[in-house]
Scaffold this active site. Structure first.
Site, PDB file in Angstrom:
ATOM      1  CB  CYS A   1      79.268  -4.785  95.256  1.00 41.52           C
ATOM      2  SG  CYS A   1      78.665  -3.133  95.600  1.00 41.52           S
TER       3      CYS A   1
ATOM      4  CE1 TYR B   1      50.341  23.417  70.133  1.00 49.69           C
ATOM      5  CE2 TYR B   1      51.017  21.681  71.640  1.00 49.69           C
ATOM      6  CZ  TYR B   1      51.329  22.750  70.799  1.00 49.69           C
ATOM      7  OH  TYR B   1      52.623  23.121  70.630  1.00 49.69           O
TER       8      TYR B   1
ATOM      9  CD  GLU C   1      44.938  23.518  74.661  1.00 49.18           C
ATOM     10  OE1 GLU C   1      45.652  22.742  74.034  1.00 49.18           O
ATOM     11  OE2 GLU C   1      43.972  24.140  74.165  1.00 49.18           O
TER      12      GLU C   1
ATOM     13  CG  ASP D   1      58.907  22.459  79.141  1.00 42.13           C
ATOM     14  OD1 ASP D   1      59.182  23.088  78.097  1.00 42.13           O
ATOM     15  OD2 ASP D   1      59.600  22.501  80.176  1.00 42.13           O
TER      16      ASP D   1
ATOM     17  CB  CYS E   1      82.647   0.182  95.670  1.00 46.36           C
ATOM     18  SG  CYS E   1      80.913  -0.110  96.073  1.00 46.36           S
TER      19      CYS E   1
ATOM     20  CE  LYS F   1      56.353  29.619  80.394  1.00 46.73           C
ATOM     21  NZ  LYS F   1      57.125  30.439  79.477  1.00 46.73           N
TER      22      LYS F   1
ATOM     23  CE  LYS G   1      53.730  27.936  76.725  1.00 44.01           C
ATOM     24  NZ  LYS G   1      54.999  27.286  76.481  1.00 44.01           N
TER      25      LYS G   1
ATOM     26  CB  CYS H   1      81.434  -0.920  92.327  1.00 51.79           C
ATOM     27  SG  CYS H   1      81.801  -2.327  93.358  1.00 51.79           S
TER      28      CYS H   1
ATOM     29  CB  CYS I   1      81.710  -3.981  98.346  1.00 54.31           C
ATOM     30  SG  CYS I   1      82.326  -3.576  96.709  1.00 54.31           S
TER      31      CYS I   1
END
Ligand code: IVH
Length: 706
Positions: free
Chosen positions: A453, A241, A129, A133, A423, A329, A131, A447, A426
């Site tokens: 913009c 699990y 199954e 994280d 920006c 892993k 693992k 901006c 623009c």
């Protein structure tokens, strides 16, 4: 008005008044401490807070016999927010031994067979199954009800995070089915999906908070919140699990137990296989590795477990890991490459995000040529320079990140990046705002070009026509997007010239796909209906940062006409001006908001948008006249002290309804001060300036009679 103990200087209080005052101060200070330390949402300035404490001290000095048990002078701030209670795991939460290479798996297989002394004809079944994280958690159910939840901690003792776990949708409050043991502790992984992680980080950025580095950190940080409401606002998930303490184990195999967990209402991982050879395990591993990116959440390997529980028992443990399981892993997804440049991307909300341009490199099977740098502080903190060799990581499977700089490889010419204050899309100013709550400068630079913009234009146009703004029927998100892409509508005024232009155009709107004679004439009618729009809607439609509907209404009331509003906002750019002071004196306007409005009108582009609207025949209508017969119509009122018969916002709304302007501070322009108990410096100032002061009762009479 009646005199209150809290209006008198400390030195003039009678014994009884002093006692009363100390009680009030103890309560007030405790409340502000809580707001400050626990809620991170102070209501008063540091100076005001200090004044409260000073007053408490002065009174205590004069009447030491009145010092209270709960006196603020007996404690400094508040005890650090209570952490979580501890939970001892009756069955320790162990870790898994790791393997990386294919041989580690074949060795595991052989080891298990040897240990169990399995002869050639006897089949060994091992489950595989993903693992996950995230972080592991233990959920204790008694009579099928969730009663206690804990983090892993050091495996022996974790933290009690029951309330937080209850906010997770995947954690059932009660178990389904009949075959539920009296006590059953389910174990599994709390995690966050990629999509939710990205949304959360967007929200973090919006709020000027640092982003989480990866979904696991985000999940851990979210689960370990002292306030479960914060956890509830973070989209956490849970996969079951394993299990810990149990009065009964209802199946003989791991796969049988997983089925049972699912039956009881838990989410179990859909990728699960019972394998009967090491090759099969490896096949599953490589399949999962290939599909890793499309799972939508982070996994860091595959876990193999001997399927028969009686065999697990026989295999037992070596130090802190079971002999019956192995974590296979995935190789770490990191690589080194050269940072060739930094581009600035402008998001839909105007946020400027630095993006690392990398010499393409393969990280975990994917070619990476861009990585996020989050914000300018991050570049500074990691001292990332152009030309540097950097370590790139595909954090889980999300957007690649730069982990660190390999300083030894820094070339002579490597130079610091200067974050632009304009920006790139623009040319408008890009600014970092002050976060009023934290008092810190926002991590995100934005901006100010809003309406012009291109990066933000479509979003702004959509807002402009939205229901609480111009509310143009038949002109929704889809139509706006179509017109924008074809260059028919680039800024708000274009909406109002569309009909004129269509008359002269060869390619008529009615011939466009999805349009016809009727729909086009309906659209033009809807547009024409909105050539006159209420001033508050007009202001709201501009999409000025921090200006929501309420604030827009506040401005509409305070300034009366669009022309006056714009004129005052332009003048307010000078912080020594009367206009700036008046803007800040409006109750409900803080410095961040004031700056945002002034910045908006300081941009030439934004003023041009306004004049284009005017030219296109769009008018903002002042809000309907307020009650003119009221004694406070047209006057400026300040509320101070605590009101007991009405909330502050109610009083404010009522005063506005009666045609008054409500200001937050007393000045020569104030006409009337309503002083409730606890009124301090504002009251003193009003008296000094000879401004009329009335009590709350008198105010109620005035408000009620109108
Ligand atoms: S079984 C006795 N199954 O990996 C070991 N653990 O390195 C019981 N993990 O602390 C754990 N996915 O947080 C198991 N499918 C899975 C898992 C898993 C993730 C985590 C878990 C554990 C760590 C051990």
């Amino acid at each position: 008005m009646s005199a209150h103990a809290n209006d008198k200087p400390a030195g003039q209080l009678t014994f009884e008044e002093a006692a009363e005052e100390l009680e009030r101060l103890a309560g007030e200070i405790a409340r502000h401490d809580k707001l400050y330390y626990q809620k991170d949402a102070p209501e008063i300035s540091d100076a005001e807070y200090d004044a409260l404490r000073r007053r408490n001290e002065e009174i205590e000095k004069r009447y030491p016999e009145l010092i209270r048990e709960d006196s603020p002078s007996k404690r400094v701030g508040i005890a650090p927010a209570e952490g979580f209670g501890k939970v001892v795991h009756k069955v320790p939460m162990l870790s898994l031994s790791n393997g990386f290479a294919d041989e580690d798996v074949t060795e595991f297989w052989a080891r298990v067979r040897r240990f169990l002394n399995l002869t050639d004809g006897v089949e060994l079944a091992v489950t595989a199954e993903p693992k996950i994280d995230g972080l592991s958690a233990a959920l204790r159910y008694e009579q099928g009800r969730f009663v206690l939840g804990a983090t892993r901690g050091d495996g022996r003792e974790g933290e009690n995070v029951t309330e937080n776990l209850k906010t997770i949708v995947d954690v059932p409050e009660t178990l389904k089915g009949r075959d539920i043991p009296d006590v059953f502790e389910v174990r599994g992984e709390v995690y966050m999906s990629h999509a939710d992680f990205e949304k959360l980080n967007e929200r973090q950025a919006e709020a000027g908070r640092p982003p989480f580095a990866n979904p696991r950190n985000a999940a851990a940080g979210s689960l370990r919140q002292l306030d479960p409401r914060v956890t509830a606002s973070r989209p956490l998930r849970f996969f079951a699990y394993a299990w810990g303490e149990a009065t009964e184990i209802p199946a003989g195999t791991h796969s049988g137990m997983i089925e049972r967990l699912q039956h009881w209402g838990f989410h179990v991982n859909p990728f699960f296989r019972v394998c009967t050879s090491a090759d099969e395990l490896l096949g599953f591993y490589h399949e999962i590795e290939e599909n890793r990116a499309s799972l939508g959440y982070d996994i860091d390997g595959v876990v193999y477990k001997v399927n028969r529980l009686d065999w697990q028992q026989r295999l037992g443990f070596v130090s802190r890991s079971p002999r019956w399981a192995l974590a296979h892993k995935f190789p770490a997804e990191k690589a080194m490459t050269v940072l060739e440049g930094i581009d600035i991307q402008v998001g839909r909300t105007g946020a400027l995000t630095p993006v690392a341009r990398l010499k393409p490199v393969t990280v975990g099977g994917v070619v990476v040529s861009n990585a996020t740098l989050h914000n300018e502080d991050e570049i500074e903190r990691k001292d990332i320079r152009i030309g540097d060799t950097v370590v790139v990581q595909r954090a889980g499977d999300v957007i690649p990140q730069i982990v660190s700089v390999v300083e030894e490889k820094r070339p002579k010419g490597a130079h610091k990046f200067h974050f632009p204050d304009r920006c790139p899309e623009c040319g408008s100013h890009a600014v970092r705002e002050m976060n009023e709550k934290t008092g810190k400068v926002d991590a995100v630079r934005r901006c100010t070009g809003g309406l012009i913009c291109p990066a933000q234009a479509m979003e702004r146009l959509r807002h402009f026509v939205s229901r609480n703004a111009f509310d143009i029927e038949g002109l929704g998100e889809k139509q706006i997007a179509g017109f924008y892409q074809d260059g028919l509508i680039a800024q708000p005024s274009d909406i109002f010239t569309l009909e004129e232009r269509d008359k002269k155009s060869l390619k008529k709107l009615k011939d466009r796909e999805g349009w016809g004679e009727t729909s086009v004439s309906n659209l033009f009618r809807a547009i024409n209906l909105r050539r006159e729009v209420d001033l508050d809607r007009f202001i709201f439609a501009l999409g000025i940062r921090h200006v929501g509907e309420t604030t827009a209404r506040l401005f509409a009331r305070s300034y009366g006409t669009l022309e006056h509003f714009v004129d005052q906002m332009e003048k307010a750019a000078d912080h020594d001006s009367e206009a700036w002071r008046e803007l800040n004196a409006i109750d409900g306007v803080g410095e961040v908001l004031a700056e945002a409005v002034v910045d908006f009108f300081a941009e030439k582009h934004n003023r041009e948008v306004l004049s284009a609207l005017r030219k296109a025949g769009v008018r903002a209508i002042p809000l309907p006249a307020q009650e003119t017969t009221s004694p406070i119509a047209g006057k400026t009122v300040v509320f101070t002290g605590s009101l007991e018969r009405m909330t502050r916002s109610e009083a404010k709304a009522r005063a506005e309804q009666m045609g008054a302007k409500v200001a937050g501070s007393v000045s020569a322009k104030t006409d009337l001060v309503v002083a409730g108990p606890g009124a301090g410096s504002k009251l003193a100032k009003a008296t000094e300036l000879g401004i009329e002061v009335i009590s709350e009762d008198e105010w109620m009479e005035m408000a009620g009679s109108q």
